[in-house]
Design a protein around this motif. Structure first.
Motif, PDB file in Angstrom:
ATOM      1  N   LYS A  70       0.728  -1.423  -0.349  1.00  0.00           N
ATOM      2  CA  LYS A  70       0.494   0.404  -0.144  1.00  0.00           C
ATOM      3  C   LYS A  70       1.198   1.460  -0.293  1.00  0.00           C
ATOM      4  O   LYS A  70       0.752   2.118  -0.931  1.00  0.00           O
ATOM      5  CB  LYS A  70      -1.059  -0.084   1.259  1.00  0.00           C
ATOM      6  N   HIS A 109       0.877   4.521  -3.090  1.00  0.00           N
ATOM      7  CA  HIS A 109       1.431   6.422  -2.928  1.00  0.00           C
ATOM      8  C   HIS A 109       2.068   6.880  -3.109  1.00  0.00           C
ATOM      9  O   HIS A 109       2.424   7.317  -1.715  1.00  0.00           O
ATOM     10  CB  HIS A 109       0.248   5.521  -1.173  1.00  0.00           C
ATOM     11  N   GLN A 165       5.831   9.814   4.146  1.00  0.00           N
ATOM     12  CA  GLN A 165       5.931   8.364   4.247  1.00  0.00           C
ATOM     13  C   GLN A 165       6.300   7.612   5.359  1.00  0.00           C
ATOM     14  O   GLN A 165       6.447   7.011   5.900  1.00  0.00           O
ATOM     15  CB  GLN A 165       6.261   7.837   2.827  1.00  0.00           C
TER      16      GLN A 165
END
Length: 146
Positions: free
Chosen positions: A67, A71, A79
């Protein structure tokens, strides 16, 4: 009307899955090796349950890495912070599991202060492990072809 090249999108998805699998497999091997190094010889009968738990942890890491790698439009700092927060929560979850299911020394009852320190240490270790795993995955994503 924009045309989406499905081959490119599919290859990116396969690349993310491959990187996540490499990182999750490495995590599983690392956790198993550390646990085996600290275990008695031969390992106790409940060691198999620990290996299953490591498999579950690695499976969750695989899903979260896939995931996160898909992204990448967020900044690296966002992140990394998100990975650290998830690792912190995972560390606290493991500490809670150890508190509930742990069968330590029967005559020893840790104080509340000692338990809070244990939760803090587990949270910090979880955050550090998640950051290292994320940085390895991000580095592989930059270096490996899709």
């Amino acid at each position: 009307m924009a045309v989406i090249n499905k081959d490119v999108r599919g290859s990116r998805s396969r690349g993310e899955a491959r990187i996540a699998a490499i990182c999750a497999g490495g995590l599983f091997l690392f956790l198993s090796a550390v646990a085996l190094a600290g275990a008695d010889r031969p390992p106790p009968p409940r060691f198999g349950g620990l290996v299953v738990a490591f498999g579950v942890i690695s499976g969750v890491a695989y899903r979260r890495l896939r995931k996160r790698l898909s992204h990448r439009r967020l900044t690296s700092a966002d992140q990394a912070f998100g990975a650290a927060c998830e690792g912190w929560v995972a560390g606290l979850g493991l500490a809670l599991f150890a508190l509930v299911a742990g069968r330590g020394e029967p005559g020893v009852m840790p104080s509340l202060h000692a338990r809070l320190i244990g939760f803090g240490v587990m949270g910090a270790l979880g955050a550090c492990a998640a950051l290292v795993l994320w940085w390895i995955a991000a580095g592989l994503q930059r270096r490996l072809p899709p």
